[in-house]
Scaffold this motif. Structure first.
Motif, mmCIF file in Angstrom:
data_model
loop_
_atom_site.group_PDB
_atom_site.id
_atom_site.type_symbol
_atom_site.label_atom_id
_atom_site.label_comp_id
_atom_site.label_asym_id
_atom_site.label_seq_id
_atom_site.Cartn_x
_atom_site.Cartn_y
_atom_site.Cartn_z
ATOM 1 N N GLU A 114 0.827 -1.212 0.000
ATOM 2 C CA GLU A 114 0.000 0.000 0.000
ATOM 3 C C GLU A 114 0.863 1.264 0.000
ATOM 4 O O GLU A 114 0.580 2.220 -0.726
ATOM 5 C CB GLU A 114 -0.924 0.001 1.220
ATOM 6 C CG GLU A 114 -1.837 1.208 1.283
ATOM 7 C CD GLU A 114 -2.740 1.204 2.508
ATOM 8 O OE1 GLU A 114 -3.531 2.149 2.629
ATOM 9 O OE2 GLU A 114 -2.654 0.291 3.345
ATOM 10 N N SER A 117 2.389 1.716 -3.482
ATOM 11 C CA SER A 117 1.374 2.195 -4.415
ATOM 12 C C SER A 117 1.091 3.680 -4.213
ATOM 13 O O SER A 117 1.028 4.449 -5.182
ATOM 14 C CB SER A 117 0.085 1.379 -4.242
ATOM 15 O OG SER A 117 -0.896 1.824 -5.146
ATOM 16 N N ASP A 118 0.928 4.094 -2.958
ATOM 17 C CA ASP A 118 0.653 5.500 -2.663
ATOM 18 C C ASP A 118 1.793 6.411 -3.118
ATOM 19 O O ASP A 118 1.552 7.477 -3.695
ATOM 20 C CB ASP A 118 0.412 5.707 -1.168
ATOM 21 C CG ASP A 118 -0.918 5.168 -0.695
ATOM 22 O OD1 ASP A 118 -1.753 4.780 -1.545
ATOM 23 O OD2 ASP A 118 -1.126 5.098 0.538
ATOM 24 N N VAL A 121 1.902 6.797 -7.004
ATOM 25 C CA VAL A 121 0.831 7.685 -7.482
ATOM 26 C C VAL A 121 1.143 9.137 -7.128
ATOM 27 O O VAL A 121 0.957 10.036 -7.952
ATOM 28 C CB VAL A 121 -0.538 7.248 -6.915
ATOM 29 C CG1 VAL A 121 -1.605 8.306 -7.149
ATOM 30 C CG2 VAL A 121 -0.961 5.925 -7.531
ATOM 31 N N LYS A 122 1.654 9.371 -5.921
ATOM 32 C CA LYS A 122 1.993 10.744 -5.528
ATOM 33 C C LYS A 122 3.161 11.292 -6.324
ATOM 34 O O LYS A 122 3.340 12.496 -6.421
ATOM 35 C CB LYS A 122 2.277 10.809 -4.029
ATOM 36 C CG LYS A 122 1.001 10.658 -3.221
ATOM 37 C CD LYS A 122 1.244 10.690 -1.744
ATOM 38 C CE LYS A 122 -0.097 10.526 -1.040
ATOM 39 N NZ LYS A 122 0.041 10.418 0.404
ATOM 40 N N GLN A 127 -0.653 3.993 -11.194
ATOM 41 C CA GLN A 127 -0.694 3.148 -9.995
ATOM 42 C C GLN A 127 0.076 1.841 -10.218
ATOM 43 O O GLN A 127 -0.022 1.225 -11.277
ATOM 44 C CB GLN A 127 -2.132 2.828 -9.603
ATOM 45 C CG GLN A 127 -2.220 2.034 -8.319
ATOM 46 C CD GLN A 127 -3.651 1.730 -7.928
ATOM 47 O OE1 GLN A 127 -4.532 1.658 -8.756
ATOM 48 N NE2 GLN A 127 -3.863 1.554 -6.643
ATOM 49 N N VAL A 129 0.503 -1.779 -8.360
ATOM 50 C CA VAL A 129 0.067 -2.692 -7.301
ATOM 51 C C VAL A 129 0.931 -3.941 -7.404
ATOM 52 O O VAL A 129 0.884 -4.650 -8.408
ATOM 53 C CB VAL A 129 -1.434 -3.053 -7.428
ATOM 54 C CG1 VAL A 129 -1.832 -4.032 -6.338
ATOM 55 C CG2 VAL A 129 -2.286 -1.796 -7.374
#
Length: 157
Positions: A114, A117-118, A121-122, A127, A129
């Motif tokens: 997680e 992934s975050d 994206v930031k 994304q 995964v």
């Protein structure tokens, strides 16, 4: 003696805490990397470290490093050290290896996935995964390799 007094030590396992110990995100070729077509190659590296904090109390740190490249240019590198403090008791020495080397990292991996992934994206990338990892198989492979190396070393002497 009662039946209860004769029984072996009762097994116990509990998660005391799960936390992110360290995080790093780099995008060394931004903004130029955003100009081309997004068809990266990914590389995933995993590592675990075990620290005994007290009797039956262990910190397990799962390190996840993911890098993405487009041709010879690095798009991003993300590194997450996801850790947990576990209370583990009543297991044999043979059982402790798989508990600390496979079961605990298996519990930590969804948290690390997680965070990865975050961060991706930031960083303004699509994304990412990560697929599930079979830590039992990785542990067995590592254990087998260590045994073969020990046998080879013993044969030299």
């Amino acid at each position: 003696m009662t039946e209860h007094e004769q029984s072996p030590t009762e097994r116990q396992f509990s998660v005391q805490r799960v936390y992110t110990k360290d995080v790093s995100f780099e995008s060394p070729n931004a903004p130029d990397i955003f100009r081309g077509e997004w068809k990266p190659t990914h590389e995933l590296n995993l590592n675990t470290r075990i620290n005994q904090l007290a009797e039956n109390i262990y910190e397990v740190v799962l390190s996840v490093t993911v890098s993405a490249k487009i041709e010879d240019k690095t798009a991003f590198i993300v590194e997450v050290h996801q850790a947990g403090i576990f209370s583990i008791g009543g297991f044999s020495e043979q059982e402790m290896g798989p508990m600390l080397g496979a079961y605990c990292p298996n519990l930590l991996f969804p948290y690390a996935r997680e965070v990865v992934s975050d961060l991706v994206v930031k960083g303004s990338f699509p994304q990412l995964v990560l697929q599930h990892v079979n830590f039992d198989a990785l542990f067995a492979q590592h254990h087998q390799q260590a045994m073969e190396e020990a046998q080879a070393e013993g044969a030299k002497h």
